[in-house]
Design a protein around this motif. Structure first.
Motif, PDB file in Angstrom:
ATOM      1  N   UNK A  70       0.836  -1.204   0.000  1.00  0.00           N
ATOM      2  CA  UNK A  70       0.000   0.000   0.000  1.00  0.00           C
ATOM      3  C   UNK A  70       0.873   1.257   0.000  1.00  0.00           C
ATOM      4  N   UNK A  71       1.527   1.548  -1.113  1.00  0.00           N
ATOM      5  CA  UNK A  71       2.452   2.688  -1.163  1.00  0.00           C
ATOM      6  C   UNK A  71       1.776   4.043  -0.984  1.00  0.00           C
ATOM      7  N   UNK A  72       0.458   4.107  -1.155  1.00  0.00           N
ATOM      8  CA  UNK A  72      -0.240   5.387  -1.001  1.00  0.00           C
ATOM      9  C   UNK A  72      -0.498   5.743   0.465  1.00  0.00           C
ATOM     10  N   UNK A  73      -0.278   4.779   1.359  1.00  0.00           N
ATOM     11  CA  UNK A  73      -0.515   5.012   2.778  1.00  0.00           C
ATOM     12  C   UNK A  73       0.732   5.622   3.418  1.00  0.00           C
ATOM     13  N   UNK A  74       0.546   6.637   4.236  1.00  0.00           N
ATOM     14  CA  UNK A  74       1.666   7.266   4.952  1.00  0.00           C
ATOM     15  C   UNK A  74       1.879   6.507   6.262  1.00  0.00           C
ATOM     16  N   UNK A  75       2.526   5.369   6.166  1.00  0.00           N
ATOM     17  CA  UNK A  75       2.675   4.498   7.329  1.00  0.00           C
ATOM     18  C   UNK A  75       3.656   5.076   8.337  1.00  0.00           C
ATOM     19  N   UNK A  76       3.269   5.050   9.610  1.00  0.00           N
ATOM     20  CA  UNK A  76       4.128   5.490  10.705  1.00  0.00           C
ATOM     21  C   UNK A  76       4.334   4.291  11.633  1.00  0.00           C
ATOM     22  N   UNK A  77       5.332   3.444  11.336  1.00  0.00           N
ATOM     23  CA  UNK A  77       5.470   2.166  12.031  1.00  0.00           C
ATOM     24  C   UNK A  77       5.882   2.261  13.486  1.00  0.00           C
ATOM     25  N   UNK A  78       6.333   3.440  13.942  1.00  0.00           N
ATOM     26  CA  UNK A  78       6.790   3.557  15.323  1.00  0.00           C
ATOM     27  C   UNK A  78       5.736   4.185  16.235  1.00  0.00           C
ATOM     28  N   UNK A  79       4.499   4.227  15.790  1.00  0.00           N
ATOM     29  CA  UNK A  79       3.432   4.797  16.598  1.00  0.00           C
ATOM     30  C   UNK A  79       2.598   3.695  17.250  1.00  0.00           C
ATOM     31  N   UNK A  80       2.093   3.974  18.456  1.00  0.00           N
ATOM     32  CA  UNK A  80       1.161   3.051  19.106  1.00  0.00           C
ATOM     33  C   UNK A  80      -0.210   3.172  18.461  1.00  0.00           C
ATOM     34  N   UNK A  81      -0.639   4.409  18.212  1.00  0.00           N
ATOM     35  CA  UNK A  81      -1.853   4.596  17.412  1.00  0.00           C
ATOM     36  C   UNK A  81      -1.748   5.924  16.669  1.00  0.00           C
ATOM     37  N   UNK A  82      -2.506   6.017  15.598  1.00  0.00           N
ATOM     38  CA  UNK A  82      -2.489   7.198  14.738  1.00  0.00           C
ATOM     39  C   UNK A  82      -3.926   7.588  14.431  1.00  0.00           C
ATOM     40  N   UNK A  83      -4.181   8.875  14.472  1.00  0.00           N
ATOM     41  CA  UNK A  83      -5.483   9.386  14.039  1.00  0.00           C
ATOM     42  C   UNK A  83      -5.285  10.305  12.850  1.00  0.00           C
ATOM     43  N   UNK A  84      -6.060  10.073  11.800  1.00  0.00           N
ATOM     44  CA  UNK A  84      -6.065  10.966  10.646  1.00  0.00           C
ATOM     45  C   UNK A  84      -7.525  11.232  10.305  1.00  0.00           C
ATOM     46  N   UNK A  85      -8.048  12.338  10.782  1.00  0.00           N
ATOM     47  CA  UNK A  85      -9.470  12.608  10.607  1.00  0.00           C
ATOM     48  C   UNK A  85     -10.296  11.650  11.433  1.00  0.00           C
ATOM     49  N   UNK A  86     -11.254  11.028  10.783  1.00  0.00           N
ATOM     50  CA  UNK A  86     -12.119  10.069  11.473  1.00  0.00           C
ATOM     51  C   UNK A  86     -11.635   8.630  11.318  1.00  0.00           C
ATOM     52  N   UNK A  87     -10.438   8.463  10.789  1.00  0.00           N
ATOM     53  CA  UNK A  87      -9.851   7.132  10.627  1.00  0.00           C
ATOM     54  C   UNK A  87      -8.716   6.977  11.633  1.00  0.00           C
ATOM     55  N   UNK A  88      -8.811   5.961  12.468  1.00  0.00           N
ATOM     56  CA  UNK A  88      -7.807   5.676  13.496  1.00  0.00           C
ATOM     57  C   UNK A  88      -7.193   4.306  13.194  1.00  0.00           C
ATOM     58  N   UNK A  89      -5.954   4.123  13.588  1.00  0.00           N
ATOM     59  CA  UNK A  89      -5.316   2.807  13.457  1.00  0.00           C
ATOM     60  C   UNK A  89      -4.347   2.639  14.619  1.00  0.00           C
ATOM     61  N   UNK A  90      -4.120   1.390  15.002  1.00  0.00           N
ATOM     62  CA  UNK A  90      -3.217   1.139  16.134  1.00  0.00           C
ATOM     63  C   UNK A  90      -2.241   0.033  15.793  1.00  0.00           C
ATOM     64  N   UNK A  91      -1.212  -0.048  16.593  1.00  0.00           N
ATOM     65  CA  UNK A  91      -0.144  -1.023  16.374  1.00  0.00           C
ATOM     66  C   UNK A  91      -0.566  -2.389  16.916  1.00  0.00           C
ATOM     67  N   UNK A  92       0.425  -3.198  17.285  1.00  0.00           N
ATOM     68  CA  UNK A  92       0.162  -4.582  17.619  1.00  0.00           C
ATOM     69  C   UNK A  92      -0.688  -4.835  18.856  1.00  0.00           C
ATOM     70  N   UNK A  93      -1.766  -5.519  18.692  1.00  0.00           N
ATOM     71  CA  UNK A  93      -2.612  -6.183  19.688  1.00  0.00           C
ATOM     72  C   UNK A  93      -2.956  -5.307  20.890  1.00  0.00           C
ATOM     73  N   UNK A  94      -2.072  -5.240  21.907  1.00  0.00           N
ATOM     74  CA  UNK A  94      -2.412  -4.493  23.116  1.00  0.00           C
ATOM     75  C   UNK A  94      -2.565  -3.007  22.839  1.00  0.00           C
ATOM     76  N   UNK A  95      -2.011  -2.523  21.726  1.00  0.00           N
ATOM     77  CA  UNK A  95      -2.158  -1.109  21.378  1.00  0.00           C
ATOM     78  C   UNK A  95      -3.611  -0.757  21.096  1.00  0.00           C
ATOM     79  N   UNK A  96      -4.435  -1.770  20.813  1.00  0.00           N
ATOM     80  CA  UNK A  96      -5.860  -1.513  20.630  1.00  0.00           C
ATOM     81  C   UNK A  96      -6.495  -0.957  21.893  1.00  0.00           C
ATOM     82  N   UNK A  97      -5.951  -1.303  23.045  1.00  0.00           N
ATOM     83  CA  UNK A  97      -6.452  -0.771  24.312  1.00  0.00           C
ATOM     84  C   UNK A  97      -6.083   0.706  24.428  1.00  0.00           C
ATOM     85  N   UNK A  98      -4.854   1.063  24.046  1.00  0.00           N
ATOM     86  CA  UNK A  98      -4.449   2.468  24.033  1.00  0.00           C
ATOM     87  C   UNK A  98      -5.365   3.275  23.117  1.00  0.00           C
ATOM     88  N   UNK A  99      -5.643   2.721  21.956  1.00  0.00           N
ATOM     89  CA  UNK A  99      -6.517   3.400  21.003  1.00  0.00           C
ATOM     90  C   UNK A  99      -7.914   3.566  21.581  1.00  0.00           C
TER      91      UNK A  99
END
Length: 312
Positions: free
Chosen positions: A133-162
């Motif tokens: 997915x080269x069009x995605x601005x991936x930030x691999x060192x983040x626990x979670x990222x918010x971009x507008x109304x779209x959120x994403x989180x890192x591995x497993x337990x990071x879902x709790x942080x999110x």
């Protein structure tokens, strides 16, 4: 209503972790959350652990305000389901807040919702995700990222942080902090956004540059420019930069900053050394430059991390 999207071979904690946060936060806020587990095929859905969750049909989502997408071993198959992708796209079109946990980001990416957006996913999938997915601005060192109304989180337990961050947005920081205390968690994880040792993460993704990274960590007080690193690797600057990104998913300058941040954070939290001296030994030179890097990576300056470490 909060929907949790699962699929066969999903990761159990990706769903159960956020569900627990939503339940407890709703209780503290005096506004119990309506939570529904959703799946393409309703009924018992088996997780990768063998434990099942009972899911409703995707049609049971008319009043959805938030959708959380789990990750797990079955995510590749789920991301090929046109019905799931259409469901996620339709939810986004209606203005539903959408979040992915771990490799659930693959479903968001396949649905086209991450194109041009900042996002993160599990560290172990970084290289594949970047190439797929080269069009995605991936930030691999983040626990979670918010971009507008779209959120994403890192591995497993990071879902709790999110999930805690989502509840802070819905009910305020006080409720988020109460929820974290009830779960015996940090409201904002100590150590900030780094998922784990930067050196271990980078070395795990490359054999080619492993010795160079080890050397760099031992010489952080030197300039460590891209040109300097390329010369040590015996490569042209351009070729080195392209090869390094392909191997590690990170630019050389970003990798060096991560190593500096890790060393500086350890010194800040475990020693009484002056902040100015920490900045010098970690290679930041200027304390203000280090402060800005800490805020970008950890969400707070060095002094705040030191106070939190002493209080903890």
């Amino acid at each position: 209503m909060i929907g949790i999207l699962i699929f066969p071979d999903f990761q159990l904690l990706d769903a159960a972790g956020p569900i627990s946060v939503f339940e407890i936060a709703g209780r503290f806020a005096g506004a119990p959350s309506s939570i529904k587990v959703l799946a393409e095929t309703p009924g018992p859905v088996r997780s990768s652990s063998g434990v099942e969750m009972l899911a409703r049909s995707l049609r049971a989502s008319a009043a959805l305000s938030t959708l959380v997408i789990a990750g797990g071993d079955g995510v590749r198959a789920a991301a090929r389901s046109e019905r799931i992708l259409a469901f996620v796209r339709a939810a986004a079109k209606r203005g539903v807040r959408i979040a992915s946990v771990c490799s659930g980001a693959y479903i968001l990416a396949e649905a086209g919702l991450l194109d041009g957006r900042r996002a993160t996913t599990h560290w172990g999938r970084t290289r594949h995700f970047l190439s797929a997915y080269p069009k995605v601005k991936l930030e691999p060192d983040k626990i979670f990222v918010r971009d507008g109304e779209i959120w994403s989180s890192a591995g497993i337990s990071a879902g709790i942080d999110l999930a805690l961050a989502l509840m802070a947005e819905d009910f305020g920081e006080d409720v988020s902090r109460q929820t974290a205390r009830q779960l015996v968690l940090y409201d904002r994880r100590s150590g900030g956004q780094s998922q784990f040792s930067s050196l271990l993460e980078l070395k795990a993704s490359t054999r080619r540059f492993g010795p160079l990274l080890t050397w760099a960590r031992e010489h952080l007080d030197e300039p460590l420019t891209v040109e300097h690193l390329a010369e040590r690797a015996g490569m042209s600057t351009r070729h080195f930069t392209r090869a390094f990104i392909a191997e590690t998913g990170s630019t050389p300058s970003k990798a060096v900053e991560r190593l500096r941040l890790e060393v500086a954070r350890q010194q800040v939290q475990s020693s009484t050394e002056a902040i100015e001296r920490v900045a010098e030994t970690a290679g930041f030179r200027d304390p203000e430059r280090m402060r800005r890097a800490f805020i970008r990576a950890f969400g707070q300056p060095p002094q705040s991390l030191r106070r939190a470490a002493r209080t903890g």
